[in-house]
Design a protein around this motif. Structure first.
Motif, mmCIF file in Angstrom:
data_model
loop_
_atom_site.group_PDB
_atom_site.id
_atom_site.type_symbol
_atom_site.label_atom_id
_atom_site.label_comp_id
_atom_site.label_asym_id
_atom_site.label_seq_id
_atom_site.Cartn_x
_atom_site.Cartn_y
_atom_site.Cartn_z
ATOM 1 N N PRO A 29 0.606 -1.336 0.330
ATOM 2 C CA PRO A 29 0.165 0.717 0.074
ATOM 3 C C PRO A 29 0.097 1.153 0.051
ATOM 4 N N THR A 30 1.573 1.523 0.850
ATOM 5 C CA THR A 30 2.892 2.100 0.296
ATOM 6 C C THR A 30 3.803 2.870 -0.355
ATOM 7 N N ALA A 31 3.927 2.153 -1.065
ATOM 8 C CA ALA A 31 4.867 2.053 -2.495
ATOM 9 C C ALA A 31 3.342 2.278 -3.959
ATOM 10 N N LEU A 32 2.264 1.686 -3.360
ATOM 11 C CA LEU A 32 1.366 2.508 -4.649
ATOM 12 C C LEU A 32 0.636 3.738 -4.393
ATOM 13 N N ARG A 33 1.202 4.738 -2.448
ATOM 14 C CA ARG A 33 0.876 5.693 -2.894
ATOM 15 C C ARG A 33 1.675 6.553 -3.292
ATOM 16 N N LEU A 34 2.316 6.097 -3.026
ATOM 17 C CA LEU A 34 3.825 7.324 -3.401
ATOM 18 C C LEU A 34 3.422 7.228 -4.797
ATOM 19 N N ALA A 35 2.902 6.046 -5.411
ATOM 20 C CA ALA A 35 2.563 6.418 -6.704
ATOM 21 C C ALA A 35 1.832 7.209 -7.074
ATOM 22 N N GLU A 36 0.961 6.775 -6.732
ATOM 23 C CA GLU A 36 -1.119 7.678 -7.039
ATOM 24 C C GLU A 36 -0.197 9.564 -6.552
ATOM 25 N N LEU A 37 0.458 9.630 -5.787
ATOM 26 C CA LEU A 37 0.769 10.159 -5.640
ATOM 27 C C LEU A 37 2.486 11.712 -7.121
ATOM 28 N N GLY A 38 1.932 10.847 -7.827
ATOM 29 C CA GLY A 38 2.861 11.102 -8.310
ATOM 30 C C GLY A 38 4.567 10.068 -8.619
ATOM 31 N N LEU A 39 4.738 9.636 -7.842
ATOM 32 C CA LEU A 39 6.663 8.982 -7.774
ATOM 33 C C LEU A 39 6.521 7.676 -8.779
ATOM 34 N N VAL A 40 7.002 7.896 -10.233
ATOM 35 C CA VAL A 40 6.143 5.979 -10.777
ATOM 36 C C VAL A 40 8.023 6.451 -11.878
ATOM 37 N N PRO A 41 7.828 5.167 -12.271
ATOM 38 C CA PRO A 41 8.979 5.109 -13.298
ATOM 39 C C PRO A 41 8.988 6.267 -14.089
ATOM 40 N N HIS A 42 10.300 6.882 -13.925
ATOM 41 C CA HIS A 42 10.799 8.238 -15.213
ATOM 42 C C HIS A 42 10.418 9.400 -15.014
ATOM 43 N N THR A 43 9.594 9.571 -13.624
ATOM 44 C CA THR A 43 9.353 11.210 -13.170
ATOM 45 C C THR A 43 10.460 11.957 -12.575
ATOM 46 N N GLU A 44 10.334 12.984 -13.282
ATOM 47 C CA GLU A 44 11.348 14.069 -13.021
ATOM 48 C C GLU A 44 11.353 14.276 -11.275
ATOM 49 N N VAL A 45 12.107 14.449 -10.420
ATOM 50 C CA VAL A 45 11.962 14.679 -8.872
ATOM 51 C C VAL A 45 12.839 15.856 -8.379
ATOM 52 N N GLN A 46 12.893 16.871 -8.101
ATOM 53 C CA GLN A 46 13.504 18.359 -7.607
ATOM 54 C C GLN A 46 14.029 18.124 -6.115
ATOM 55 N N VAL A 47 15.546 17.859 -5.011
ATOM 56 C CA VAL A 47 15.210 17.647 -4.656
ATOM 57 C C VAL A 47 15.300 19.214 -3.616
ATOM 58 N N LEU A 48 14.974 19.530 -2.537
ATOM 59 C CA LEU A 48 14.352 21.316 -2.096
ATOM 60 C C LEU A 48 15.087 21.178 -1.022
ATOM 61 N N ARG A 49 14.440 19.632 0.083
ATOM 62 C CA ARG A 49 15.851 19.933 0.791
ATOM 63 C C ARG A 49 16.102 18.840 1.481
ATOM 64 N N ALA A 50 17.232 18.409 1.892
ATOM 65 C CA ALA A 50 17.383 16.811 2.319
ATOM 66 C C ALA A 50 18.760 17.587 3.164
ATOM 67 N N ARG A 51 17.746 17.249 4.669
ATOM 68 C CA ARG A 51 18.345 17.526 5.443
ATOM 69 C C ARG A 51 18.541 16.404 6.728
ATOM 70 N N PRO A 52 20.157 16.062 7.044
ATOM 71 C CA PRO A 52 19.132 14.583 8.028
ATOM 72 C C PRO A 52 18.667 14.527 9.667
ATOM 73 N N GLY A 53 17.794 14.010 9.022
ATOM 74 C CA GLY A 53 17.060 13.568 11.051
ATOM 75 C C GLY A 53 15.449 14.483 10.821
ATOM 76 N N GLN A 54 15.713 14.641 8.849
ATOM 77 C CA GLN A 54 14.385 15.672 8.959
ATOM 78 C C GLN A 54 13.639 14.563 7.611
ATOM 79 N N PRO A 55 12.199 14.615 7.015
ATOM 80 C CA PRO A 55 12.343 13.778 5.901
ATOM 81 C C PRO A 55 12.524 14.369 4.711
ATOM 82 N N MET A 56 12.512 13.995 3.285
ATOM 83 C CA MET A 56 12.995 14.779 2.798
ATOM 84 C C MET A 56 11.691 15.962 1.990
ATOM 85 N N LEU A 57 12.230 17.336 1.614
ATOM 86 C CA LEU A 57 11.173 17.953 0.973
ATOM 87 C C LEU A 57 11.354 17.997 -0.638
ATOM 88 N N LEU A 58 10.588 16.888 -1.638
ATOM 89 C CA LEU A 58 10.459 17.135 -3.040
ATOM 90 C C LEU A 58 9.473 17.945 -3.057
#
Lengths: 110, 735
Positions: A29-58
């Protein structure tokens, strides 16, 4: 998915980097949720914030997603722009590490 | 005609579906105005909104489905939305789409179309999209989606609403042809889909109940919660076996999972549509990102959020207080006067006088007292939510809250709990998962609410005058420690099957909240509170009045049913050191409202009256009304002054001085309690059963069972800790 591309987990991507999603290395289910939010193969993702100890902002398809690091570890991507993760972590190690690195550099020079 | 009655006679039903933050609430409000009703979905903790509007002669019922990203049964909200669409078959479904975020929003639209819903697409916030330089070709969009009507709207300004109603009307009354939309998947998938479809066609029960192609796809998407329903039909078992075989065949070609392959295919289609219909040549970078860079930085974001919470806390508690005083003064003054004058004129017997003044008016007062608090809370929480700030706050707080298995957003209700548990429990609605919502609500009452403070002040002043401040702080800290402890226990035991959902949220773009939406949301929820929780609070305060006055004509409180019941209860508290009827009586009234612990003690120990027999001057309605109005103005001015004060620095978490208590009570308490028993008593007051209003709120949100559970676990916890404190204190030499 071919082995010729240099893939790495999304959790290793750095702030400002643009990556392309290759695959999710898990399902359920969690993988499907990611896919439904648009995270499917070939999608471009910009990393807006990647800081240890925090969620990532994409940035994904015009929307901003905050993603648990535990999940980001299971998302395989490849670099589109920005430095490869194998290079030394310039500027992203926090000010302490930067300071230490600068000092070290000064010492070798002197 | 009442709203509920009117809803039954509605000509057709239209459902609103859409992503969270797509402006669904704005569309709902623009369509229905004040003709709406807020409740819960039956048996669920998910809010259900329903409303009405009139279009020409036709009365139209609007059902606002929970905001979801898809119709897969990933969350309770999605299951509710899907089941409503499948079972109730609304004549039209308005898909509310954020024009600035077309791609992600169209995913849900696609699923609605695959479900054979009669979709009307509302392209909302089209002004913002235009301002950002996004040009959307609505006709091309409609054509790409099988010809469904597409209406550009700016719901916050009411733009496009009439056109939307018109489109809905045409679709619902069959004037618009059903869209011929079908998304074709890869050949191997299509083979299996049509194979399953033939099986479904053969089974009348399934054929009638579901769109066949949709059901076939759902089987391949492994929607397990449909399995039970399918198994119950005659051909169900065979169908499920076939679906399993089909999945096995497909998995060989789609190792990543068939459901993911389907999602990927949908997005591929959507991407092509968006490329075709959206001209993004003039798009600039979203300014939101620059603000986010600041707000999601922990060094800036966390202090800022704490500041915001301090402000909200102060507003909810402080600014609403003058209005509270006003309500109280109005009820005990003029209104009591009118009622008693009326009763005298009617020659009503004495007991009716008693019932009216001490039972009814006091009870109504107890209910109304929550309105200012809840109104300020809903307004401010609504503003934080609608502006998009709450998601950022959750982002920075997540790490801290995850320690006790909670979501970042749970911080807000926990802090509000220091003010009053009732609004805090309602504030859990901002959490997405039912598990988080319930867990947070169970922990909220452990945050020491402001009504418990007077008890601490009086007891600490009586027994530990030199250490009052430190002791009171320790009690607050004890509450927090207990919350952390119980949070760990509950997430291990109660929710062991459901691990903390992974943190995965959308950060919506920043937007100016619409005052109209804030006001409507506040008003509707307060109405729901009065109807549901209000009756329970009123009932409880009437019950306590009845117990204290029976048997009729009882002279002393000790001999009333209330006194006898308290005496029967007293031995339970013996191990904690305060096993007297007086102490347990005070605790029982504290169940109605924690404020009452002290007033009951005063009545019992010193003989003060609980509510003094009111002697009213002759009634002068005009003068009274004038007085009420003047007081309201003064209350507003006072609230305004406090608001200003809040915005200027200067921290005073506790009221400057203790509530006025005469030394007689302190002396009486010193005689009645040993120091260790007094300490155990305040600890018990901190932790024991939440007041009836809190339980009513819990029942309203989570049902009777969880409200009872909260009452039982907290009382048990309070007893254990109080006993431990009593004995611990004696061990270290406290008398």
């Amino acid at each position: 998915m071919s082995d010729s591309v240099k893939s790495f987990p999304l959790s290793d991507a750095r702030t400002g980097q643009t990556v392309e999603l290759i695959s999710l290395t898990f399902n359920g289910p969690t993988a499907l949720r990611l896919a439904e939010l648009g995270l499917v193969p070939h999608t471009e993702v910009q990393v807006l914030r990647a800081r240890p100890g925090q969620p990532m902002l994409l940035s994904v398809r015009e929307s901003r997603l905050a993603l648990d690091r535990r999940l980001a570890r299971k998302v395989l991507v490849q670099a589109v722009t920005g430095p490869l993760p194998a290079e030394p972590r310039a500027g992203r190690g926090g000010w302490m590490r930067r300071l230490r690195r600068r000092r070290r550099r000064g010492r070798t020079r002197g | 005609m009442t709203l509920t009655a009117a809803v039954k006679t509605a000509e057709y039903t239209v459902a609103l579906a859409g992503n969270p933050n797509a402006g669904k609430t704005s569309i709902f409000n623009a369509l229905t105005g004040t003709h709406q009703h807020v409740g819960n979905w039956p048996g669920k903790t998910v809010e259900r909104k329903e409303g009405l509007y009139r279009r020409g002669e036709a009365l139209v019922k609007v059902v606002d489905l929970p905001g979801t990203y898809s119709l897969t049964a990933y969350s309770e909200e999605e299951r509710i939305a899907r089941d409503f669409l499948v079972r109730e078959r609304p004549q039209a479904v308005v898909a509310v789409v954020d024009a600035c975020n077309l791609e992600r929003n169209l995913y849900l639209v696609l699923q609605l179309l695959e479900l054979d819903a009669q979709v009307v697409l509302a392209l909302n916030m089209s002004d913002l999209a235009a301002a950002r330089g996004l040009q959307i070709d609505t006709e091309a969009l409609s054509a790409s989606l099988g010809g469904i009507p597409v209406v550009a709207t700016v719901a916050a300004q009411g733009e496009g609403i009439e056109a939307l109603q018109e489109a809905v009307h045409r679709v619902a009354t069959g004037q618009e042809r059903k869209p011929a939309f079908r998304l074709n998947y890869s050949a191997d998938l299509e083979t299996e889909i049509s194979h399953l479809q033939t099986l479904i066609q053969a089974d009348p029960a399934l054929r009638e109940g579901y769109p066949t192609r949709w059901l076939a796809m759902k089987l391949l998407e492994r929607e397990f919660d449909l399995h039970e329903r399918i198994r119950a039909t005659p051909g169900g078992a065979r169908l499920l076996a076939e679906a399993e075989a089909a999945l096995e065949r497909l998995t060989q070609r789609h190792p990543e999972g068939v459901d993911l392959a389907i999602a990927e295919h949908r997005y591929k289609f959507i991407h092509e549509v968006v490329e075709r219909v959206v001209d993004r040549s003039e798009v600039g970078r979203s300014p939101s990102d620059h603000v986010d860079a600041l707000l999601t930085n922990p060094w800036i974001g966390i202090p800022l959020f704490l500041g915001v919470m301090y402000l909200v806390f102060g507003l909810v508690v402080d600014v609403s207080e003058p209005f509270l005083t006003w309500i109280d003064a109005t009820l005990t003054g003029p209104v009591s006067g009118w009622v008693s004058a009326l009763l005298v004129a009617l020659h009503a017997p004495a007991w009716i006088h008693e019932l009216a003044s001490k039972g009814l008016i006091a009870g109504v007062g107890a209910v109304l007292a929550f309105i200012p608090v809840l109104a300020t809370l809903y307004l401010f929480i609504g503003a934080l939510e609608d502006s998009g700030y709450m998601a950022r706050a959750a982002f920075v707080m997540d790490r801290m809250m995850s320690v006790i298995g909670l979501h970042g957003k749970a911080f807000v209700p926990m802090v509000l709990g220091f003010g009053c548990s009732v609004p805090a429990i309602y504030a859990t609605r901002t959490l997405e998962h039912p598990r988080d919502r319930l867990l947070t609500a169970l922990l909220v009452p452990l945050m020491s609410c402001s009504a418990r403070l007077p008890v601490y002040v009086v007891i600490t002043l009586a027994f530990f005058p030199g250490h009052a401040r430190a002791l009171i702080w320790s009690l607050y800290a004890l509450g927090i420690v207990m919350a952390i402890f119980m949070g760990l226990v509950f997430s291990r035991l109660l929710f062991s099957g459901q691990s903390r959902p992974v943190f995965l949220i959308e950060l919506p773009p920043y937007r100016l909240p619409s005052p109209r939406n804030l006001w409507l949301g506040t008003w509707m929820r307060i109405r729901a509170f009065l109807r549901q929780a209000g009756t329970m609070i009123l009932g409880a305060s009437l019950a306590v009045w009845l117990l204290t006055s029976l048997p009729w004509g009882v002279g002393r409180l000790e001999q009333s049913y209330f006194g006898r019941a308290s005496a029967a209860l007293a031995p339970v508290f013996e191990p904690a050191g305060f096993g007297t009827w007086e102490a347990s009586g005070a605790l029982v009234t504290g169940f109605v409202a924690k404020e009452m612990v002290i007033s009951t003690m005063a009545q019992i120990y010193v003989g003060e009256t609980l509510h003094g027999p009111s002697q009213h001057p002759p009634v002068n309605v005009a003068q009274d009304l004038q007085e009420i109005a003047v007081n309201l103005l003064q209350a507003s001015a006072e609230a305004g002054r406090r608001l200003l004060e809040m915005l200027t620095p200067g921290i005073a978490l506790f009221p400057a001085q203790a509530p006025a208590t005469d030394s007689a009570l302190l002396r009486a308490l010193r005689e009645a309690f040993t120091p260790s028993a007094a300490l155990a008593f305040v600890v018990f007051v901190l932790l024991y059963v939440p007041c009836v209003a809190t339980l009513a709120a819990m029942r309203h949100e989570f049902g009777t069972r969880w409200a009872l559970f909260a009452a039982v676990y907290q009382t048990g916890l309070a007893w254990i800790v109080a006993v431990a404190v009593h004995h611990g204190a004696r061990l270290v030499g406290l008398g």
